[in-house]
Structures are given as structure tokens and as C-alpha cells.
Design an enzyme around this catalytic site. Sequence first.
Site, PDB file in Angstrom:
ATOM      1  N   HIS A 175      36.787  46.587  31.564  1.00 22.64           N
ATOM      2  CA  HIS A 175      35.722  46.543  32.574  1.00 22.64           C
ATOM      3  C   HIS A 175      35.285  45.106  32.835  1.00 22.64           C
ATOM      4  O   HIS A 175      34.420  44.576  32.148  1.00 22.64           O
ATOM      5  CB  HIS A 175      34.527  47.377  32.096  1.00 22.64           C
TER       6      HIS A 175
ATOM      7  N   HIS B 239      34.527  42.126  36.197  1.00 26.71           N
ATOM      8  CA  HIS B 239      34.418  41.846  37.633  1.00 26.71           C
ATOM      9  C   HIS B 239      34.972  40.448  37.853  1.00 26.71           C
ATOM     10  O   HIS B 239      34.362  39.475  37.422  1.00 26.71           O
ATOM     11  CB  HIS B 239      32.960  41.937  38.091  1.00 26.71           C
TER      12      HIS B 239
ATOM     13  N   ASP C  58      32.387  51.701  40.393  1.00 23.44           N
ATOM     14  CA  ASP C  58      31.455  50.971  39.533  1.00 23.44           C
ATOM     15  C   ASP C  58      30.585  50.000  40.312  1.00 23.44           C
ATOM     16  O   ASP C  58      31.069  49.262  41.159  1.00 23.44           O
ATOM     17  CB  ASP C  58      32.202  50.187  38.457  1.00 23.44           C
TER      18      ASP C  58
ATOM     19  N   HIS D 221      30.071  51.521  30.441  1.00 23.16           N
ATOM     20  CA  HIS D 221      28.868  50.931  29.833  1.00 23.16           C
ATOM     21  C   HIS D 221      27.783  51.938  29.420  1.00 23.16           C
ATOM     22  O   HIS D 221      26.675  51.953  29.976  1.00 23.16           O
ATOM     23  CB  HIS D 221      28.257  49.859  30.730  1.00 23.16           C
TER      24      HIS D 221
ATOM     25  N   ASP E 286      31.962  44.318  30.760  1.00 24.79           N
ATOM     26  CA  ASP E 286      31.294  44.400  32.063  1.00 24.79           C
ATOM     27  C   ASP E 286      30.994  42.980  32.554  1.00 24.79           C
ATOM     28  O   ASP E 286      29.938  42.712  33.138  1.00 24.79           O
ATOM     29  CB  ASP E 286      30.012  45.243  31.979  1.00 24.79           C
TER      30      ASP E 286
END
Lengths: 182, 429, 317
Positions: B66, B68, B157, B237, B310
Site C-alpha cells: 500500500h 501512493h 483507496d 490500514h 500507506d
Amino acid sequence: MKKIVLDDKAIERALARVAHEIIERNKGTENLVILGIPTRGYHLALRLRKKIEEIEGVCLPVGAVDATLYRDDLGIKKDQPSLKRMEIPPVDGKKVVMVDDVLFTGRTIRAAMNALMDFGRPLAIQLAVLVDRGHRELPIKADYIGKNLPTSRKEGVKVHLSETDGVNEVVVTVAPAEGTKQ
Amino acid sequence: MNRLVIKGGRVVDPAQNLDGFYNIYVMGGRVASIKKVEADTSEVGTGVDVVDATGLVVVPGLIDPHVHLREPGYEYKEDISTGAKAAAAGGFTAVMCMANTKPVNDNESVTRYILKKAEGQPVRVYPVGAVTQGQKGERLTEMSELKSAGCVAVSDDGVPISDPGLMRRALEYSSQFQMPVITHAEDARLVGHGSMNEGVVATRLGLKGIPNAAEDVIVARDISLAELTGGRLHVAHVSTRGSVELIRRAKERGVKVTAEATPHHLTLTDEAVIGYRTEAKMNPPLRDKEDVEALRAGIKDGTIDCVATDHAPHASIEKDVEFDKAANGIIGLETAFSVVYGLVEEGVLTLTEAVRAMSCGPAKAFKLAGGKLSVGSPADIAIFDLNRSWTVEPAKLKSKSKNTPWAGKELKGVAVKTILGGVVVYTKE
Amino acid sequence: MRLKRKDLLGIEDLTRDELELILSTAASFKEVSEREIKKVPTLRGKTVINLFYEPSTRTRTSFEIAAKRMSADAVNISVSTSSVVKGETLRDTARNLEAMRPDCIVVRHASSGTPHMLAGFVGCSVVNAGDGAHEHPSQALLDMLTVKEKKGTLAGLKIAIVGDIAHSRVARSNIYGFTKMGSEVTVAGPPTMLPAGIEKLGCKVTSNVEDALKGTDVIMMLRIQMERQSESFFPTVREYSRVYGLDETKLKRAKDDVIILHPGPINRGVEISSEVADGPYSLILDQVTNGVAVRMAIFYLLLGTAKEEQQIQAGKV
């Protein structure tokens, strides 16, 4: 090291003389107002009122003029002075006798006069102090002086009054010689 | 054909239940053999690179399910190159990047763009496609196309899927492509304008709170839907004790559900927000101590399969602003291992449990290569010095963004070398 | 005695001694506002910036008058957008303001914590004039001064704060302030408007207004925001007013010499009936007068000290 320069009796005698001088200079008590500079100047003002009343039988108006907000050292002093009593009777057209315990640089008196001016326009301002220790930084002089006390700048002059300190005395403290620890 | 041997290190490979001193021989980008140090009498031939791992710990390259990477569209926050370098510096050899880019990764051209950009980078990049077109929560994406372009999972997400009917269809439809649906489990209406965990800290700070129930109700819903459809659900998460318990019970019933927790939710509470620290603002928010305890227990007993960072880079214009206006999320790739290793030092997790959640856990959940050091596996390997400490200096991080709550903190455990396909791609100075 | 801090951001981090200092200083300053020449030269040459991101004529005017009565130069800046909308970070905003060399920035902002963040970015003093649902320290101080004048002391008093506690910065600041001074504070409101863990701030909590008012010395009615109705915090104004509004009947449960405070402006007939608002128990106008004195005291205590010291303190932030 401290040395008593005026004791209880001496203070009383000095105040009695100052009271007589005030009456004499003003040819009586008409139009007079007494303003003390807190804290001890205010108590001295009350004592002077009593003495004048004993002599003349007239009870003069007494007030307190706190110079704190008018000081020129607020931005310099480390410790912030707390605000004191401010009680000013009508002063327009009056002869104001300002009272303080010790006259030193004259800066407090300057501040007190400015404060007083914000409340009205006295006919005259006179200054009475218990002790004048010299070292003026402004063109200010007292009209009535309990005792002239030549001092060095390193010395301290403290007035203790029964109202605030439980004892009546004027003491001179001698600063320790340079290099020694306090 | 490159050849490499990693000598003398303590090898921890949870997938094989291995924890001991081994030499790892790599050939052609794969693990060729693994031999106990004391029994290894083989001579290292010429042309073989030797990595001396004496005093170090050798683990399967970490996998982050996970992150970004922000490219395309938000390159001022991060791009695939800087994100990949940050990952390698954290001991990662693979990351799964989320679909909330601009444009959204909801079709093969975006997926292929990402994969093209990821070529030659020090980590493997596995794109996650969107569940719905434009992440608008209305119509499903063309998942067959996404799958063939290289997506390994689907997720909206960043934007919770509010329509339960749509979520049901997503789980049903994606199952034919073996792509798990990663749920960002939050009920938007229960979140409201909340900007941190609901509780006494929020009350004292005068900030609107987000209750645990905002997450719990969606986790419960999505588990029910996974049970109904037989679809593969992955809960992103996880932040609440309620979610952990729901997932634990679901797993017991045989529901196809996996889950992840972030290093920050495993170690920080909502008290980190005190002082209006926007680097402690994230979604879901940092919860309270009991939640942290539950998450730790979840990692320990396997209820939570993975640690996921995350990793959410944001620029200062999004973070140095009013708390309730500040963007959610923190960067995490470069601090993740050290933070999780902190739990090992604390005695909360064993090293094996920590490594499992950061390597074979995610590999299994998403059927990715790697995550183990068995013979024939890709030689994706991370080497850590557990005795070395470092101070987190945001300016020195590889990520473009500096939004980390660990700025100035001293952490223990440093990635000293990261090896991808048998090639050393990162070495700590 | 002096306030050894650069900023006034909230009541939560003040000690009882500091509260007492501010209150006694404020009491002294009341006299200045009663003079014909309502001005003292104390803060001559100091610049105060009133930075209001939220419209508030009352509070802004009160700070402005306070600054001017101290001879400071007061400049008002009204900003209608947040830094996000302007595309500027708070750090940028702060640095820009600081370049104008103010001595104090008074901030009102709809987002909790903004004064706190600004204070971290600038070396000058920052005074919180109300931030989101966090704190409104000068309001609490003027409330305490008003009660102290009427009751002589704050210790042992029973204070009821009624209304929308969740969204109220005035409630939070007053809970901290009155409990630190030894009062017993009870908050009351609909369960939808009682924030999580509020009792941990040191007050009692109830949804029963009658219970909260029983035997109370001071009632503080909070202003209800009408838009809360559409967010379902309460069903209708009518029902809110019936259950939580202060009228003559409910008032009977309080002590005979009860006093009523309201941070204003009042929604007449909603949180407080007109008869009660205009009645003898209401000190709403005393609050306004005391507001100026409290703010003069805040300026005096924060700005009337040695500069050098202040710079040293600022360096620590």
C-alpha cells in the site's frame, strides 16, 4: 551591611516639619490635595494628612497616584511591576502635593506627574519626600524634604513603615565590594 | 549471468521457518542455494560478488502492499522514481501503488504508463487498479483489461465505496480475475468533517472526531459481502480493535479476507496530534492505546497479514496549513522497518513475526513473487543492521515529501543493502 | 510577578497563579476605562495586529479598544479565506506578518489550533481570540472576572454551562478556568452536543438541565448555532428551546442570587427567554465592559516586559 539613618522618632519629626512647611508655603490648607505614590508614598500621604489636621483642624483629601503604567522602564525591567492603587480626587484647579518615600532619579515622579495630568489640570504640583538621596536624572526637585541623604549609587535606601513593614525606619544598605559574591 | 553470494549473515525467512546463519548463493537473479555457514565449505569462484553480511540480518526483500507513488498527476508530491528510491532505501523490493492518481488508474493506458516508468527502478512496482471508473463509486472498471495490463488488485483507496450494492458487485466480478478488492473501510457520513480520532484528545483540542465505528461498520459490511460472494477482500490500514476482532472471526469462518496495518497505527496514538501536528493527521486517524494493542495482537496471531506503510507523500502547502484543512497521510517507506523493528526491541513481536508481516505476508495475500528466500525464488533480499541507529532527518530522505511524524527521532535498525533480482540496488553510505 | 510566556493560546496551560495575576491586573485596568482620558502610555510604540479569519465585531472591537487604551497601535486585518484557499501555507502567512514587525498578533480562526501553529512560526506574541471549538481564553477570563466581582470569589461556586458543549470554545476555556479556580463546573446539553470524554476535563456532565441548574450560583448559556439543526444535533429549535432553553421556571432551581452569563450575541427565545435575558440576574453588559479590561491586562502582561527576555523566549519556541 545596613545602617539605620532615621528611626521611628526621627521619621515622625521629619514628617511634622514637612507638614508645617506645607501649611506655611501654601499659607494655610485651602485648595490643597495630597496624592501619595503607592505603596509607601500613599501611607506617608495619610500620615501627613493627619499631622496637618492636628495643626490646622482641616482634613485634606488624599488620593493615590500609581505611576506604573507611565514608567519609562517597562521595556527594560526584567520583573514586571504589578499595578497598584489609583484613586484620584478631583484635581482641576487644585494645588497637589505629591508624596513619595525616596526621591532618587526623578523618573517615578515624572511618570506620576504624567499620570496625574491625564486626570485633570492642577493649579500647581508640589513634591514632598521623606528622603532625598540625590542622583537625579531629570530636572526635578522636591519642595519638601524630610532628610537629605547623600549616598553613593551602589548603596540602597529603603523606607520601612509600620503600615507595610511593621517597623518605622530608613536604612541604607551598602552594596558589597566589587568581586565579592552576594 | 550475475553471481552473488551473501556470506555470514543471520538469515530470517519466515516463509521457510528459517532463522540462522546461512550463506545465500544467487545466480541469474534467483536464489541458487542456501547453506549453513558452518557447514559451507564451497569456494567462492572468480566473477562472484561477495556481500559480507557478518553481524547483519538478511531477510526477504520487504513488500509494501500500500503506497501512493503519486504519478501520474501529482509529481510535485512524489514520482515513481523518487518513491522507488525511497522504497529501496527502506529495504523494500516491491510496492503496490494505489490508483488515486490523476488520471485515476482505471484503464490499461495508465497502468502501462506506471509500469513503463517503473522499468529500471530499484523496486518492483505492482499497480493497483481502481474498482470504479474515476473512483467515483458509480460504475465498475474494466477489470479484465486492468488485470492483463498488470494490476494485481483493485481498490478505490482514498475514497471509500459507500454503495453496498456496488461493493457486492465488485467482490463478485473481480473474483474471476483473482484480484482482491482492497477496501478503504470508512463510512463517509460517520467520518463527517472529523479530522482525528474521536475521544478526549479531540475534545481537548477542539477538533471534530472520527469514531471507531466509522471503520467498524464498513469492515463488518465488507466481510458480510465477501462471505456472500466468495470474493477476495483485503482490508487496508486497519485502525480499530473492532476491525481486528471482526477480521479474526471472519478468518475463523473461512471468509477470504486479509488485512494490513501501518507502522504508525501500530505505534502511535491520537496523542501524537497534540500541538496540532499535521504530520500526525491521517485517514484512518491514529486511535487510542487499546486499538494499538489490538493491532499488535493482530499482527502477532496473523489476523493482520501485512504491514503496509500507506506511504502518502504531501507537499508543505498541504501540510503547513490549518489542521482541519491539512491533507491526510504520512510518508513511511524509509522509516517502516525501523519503526516495526522498534516493536521487536520492545518485545512485542519476534523478528520473525515482524519480517513475516513485511515480506511473505503481503506476498501471499496478493500472490506476488518474492517474500521468501527458498531456492528458485527471485533474489529480492534486504540486509539490515539491527544494532545501528539513525536519526530521521526529513531533508535527507529520498522521498520528495517530508511529512513524517518521526522527524528528529532516533530509530534503530537500518537497511544497509537492498538487492533486487540478484543486483545490489541500494547501499547505505 | 509577571507572565512568563510569549503567547496566550488557551486557559488549559495556565496555572492558577497566572489566572489570578491576569484577573487582578484586569481589575486594576477597569479604572482606566472610567477616566475622562481613557488612555495610558504604557504600550506606546507597540503594534498589535488583529488578524480575524472569522467575522466578529464584538471581540475584534474589544481587542482594538484595549490596545488603543494602552497606546498601542492596533491594525485590523480581516481575512475571509483560509490559507489553503489562498494557496499559501500558514508559515508563509506568519512570516509575511512578522516582516511588518508587530509585537503581538491577535488571531481569530475557525480552525482549531491555528493560533497555536502561528505562534510556533513567529517570534512575537500571539493571543488566541477564539479558534474553532478549541479555546477562547479572553472570553473565559472576562467571565471569571465578572463572576469574581459579583461573588467575591470563585472557589466553591457551582457553575452550570448549558448548550452546545461540543462546538463551544467558550465552554472549554471556562471549564478549565473555573475548575482551576476551585469552582465546581457542570456542563449540560443534548447528548449529541456533549463531546467524547468531556468529563476528563474536570467537570460533571448531564443531559438533564434541571439537574444542572439545581442550587447553582452561575449559569452560562451558550449560543446555539441554527445550522446544527440540519446536521441533526437537535430536531427543531422549538424542541431545543423547550428542553434546554433557560426560562423563569427553570431558573427557579438555581440559587436566589444566581447570575447569568452569555458570550453573546443572544438568540432571544431560543437558548434564553427575553424575560431572563433582560432580568436582574443577567450580567451580559458587565461582561462586555470587563472584556476590555481583561484584554488590556493581557496586552500589559505579554507586551509590557523586557524585549530581550521575550526574544530569548521566542527562540525557544
